[in-house]
Design an enzyme around this catalytic site. Structure first.
Site, PDB file in Angstrom:
ATOM      1  N   SER A   1       0.829  -1.208   0.000  1.00  0.00           N
ATOM      2  CA  SER A   1       0.000   0.000   0.000  1.00  0.00           C
ATOM      3  C   SER A   1       0.860   1.253   0.000  1.00  0.00           C
ATOM      4  O   SER A   1       0.383   2.334  -0.356  1.00  0.00           O
ATOM      5  CB  SER A   1      -0.922   0.021   1.219  1.00  0.00           C
ATOM      6  OG  SER A   1      -0.170  -0.074   2.423  1.00  0.00           O
TER       7      SER A   1
ATOM      8  N   GLU B   1      -9.838  -8.572   5.295  1.00  0.00           N
ATOM      9  CA  GLU B   1     -10.008  -7.165   4.921  1.00  0.00           C
ATOM     10  C   GLU B   1     -11.367  -6.862   4.297  1.00  0.00           C
ATOM     11  O   GLU B   1     -11.833  -7.578   3.406  1.00  0.00           O
ATOM     12  CB  GLU B   1      -8.910  -6.729   3.940  1.00  0.00           C
ATOM     13  CG  GLU B   1      -9.045  -5.263   3.537  1.00  0.00           C
ATOM     14  CD  GLU B   1      -7.875  -4.730   2.735  1.00  0.00           C
ATOM     15  OE1 GLU B   1      -7.893  -3.524   2.419  1.00  0.00           O
ATOM     16  OE2 GLU B   1      -6.945  -5.500   2.440  1.00  0.00           O
TER      17      GLU B   1
END
Length: 266
Positions: free
Chosen positions: A26, A162
């Site tokens: 990320s 997630e």
């Protein structure tokens, strides 16, 4: 657990008593400005993890294997071993469930502590049609639970849960005995993750629903840069307090030398 990508924020996390630092790809979005995580490379992830390791030498460190680095079992083992040897991390993480069974097993059999990932998988962003919540239907939830079980069966030591309804997150956590960490999946899980740059309010391109901001570093930093620019333009910085001075006798010598140089030039 917080996701960080360089030495400074890693040091803040360790000082704060965070249990795990995750070097997720990320950082391709938070630090490099990409639209997604896909452009990151093994070399980049290793270097960022080394920086995080320097900032948080006493905190457990998990590094994400970037997109394309585990496309085959042989590739996955080669890259996972290299990342462990060079980065200083304690474990690696890839993405996917039952379809990745052989690859997860190969990495685990090679002696690498490996984790995987269910739910919203950033490496599958184009398959999903964007960063979208997963497991909204009972059918999709059962597939996610099956993927989690496959990850455990393959020999992984943990998995990420997630972006799914909290009922599904709990069902996933209940379905496995290995370490779980969740982000946007409710309160279930051994551990909870937030992206460190979301948490401190540094990343403001967008804010996921699950990201709680505990500070607003973006505004603080912007104000500091603006104040610096204003003072420089007004001539109030640098001032005497922030300037070095010569000893008086050396300043006199310098002035005389410059005067002589000027006279000689005439």
């Amino acid at each position: 657990m917080v996701a960080v990508g360089e030495c400074l924020t890693a040091a803040w996390a360790e000082r704060a008593g965070i249990d795990i630092v995750g070097v997720g790809d990320s950082l391709g979005m938070t630090l490099y400005g990409h639209d997604n995580t896909l452009p990151m490379t093994v070399d980049q992830m290793i270097e960022h993890t080394k920086a995080v390791r320097r900032g948080a030498p006493n905190t457990f460190c998990l590094v994400s294997m970037p997109y394309g680095s585990y496309a085959t079992a042989d590739m996955a083992v080669t890259n996972a071993v290299r990342m462990m040897k060079e980065s200083g991390a304690e474990a690696v993480k890839l993405q996917g469930g039952r379809e990745m069974f052989d690859i997860i097993k190969a990495v685990a059999d090679a002696g690498v502590p490996v984790m995987s990932h269910v739910g919203l998988l950033p490496h599958y962003v184009h398959r999903f049609g964007g960063f979208k919540i997963q497991g909204r239907t009972a059918e999709d939830a059962l597939k996610i639970i099956d993927n989690a079980r496959a990850i455990e069966e393959a020999g992984a030591v943990g998995l990420e849960i997630e972006a799914m309804p909290h009922e599904v997150g709990k069902a996933v956590d209940d379905a496995v005995q290995i370490f779980t960490f969740s982000i946007g999946a409710g309160a279930a899980g051994t551990c909870h993750l937030l992206n460190g740059y979301d948490l401190i309010g540094a990343f403001d391109t967008f804010k996921p629903k699950f990201a709680k901001r505990y500070s607003n570093i973006n505004d603080i930093a912007t104000r500091a840069f603006a104040q610096f620019a204003e003072e420089v333009r007004a001539g109030t910085f640098p001032d005497e307090e922030h300037s070095y001075k010569m000893k008086p006798e050396e300043a006199v010598k310098l002035a005389h030398a410059l005067e002589k140089e000027s006279r000689d030039a005439e």
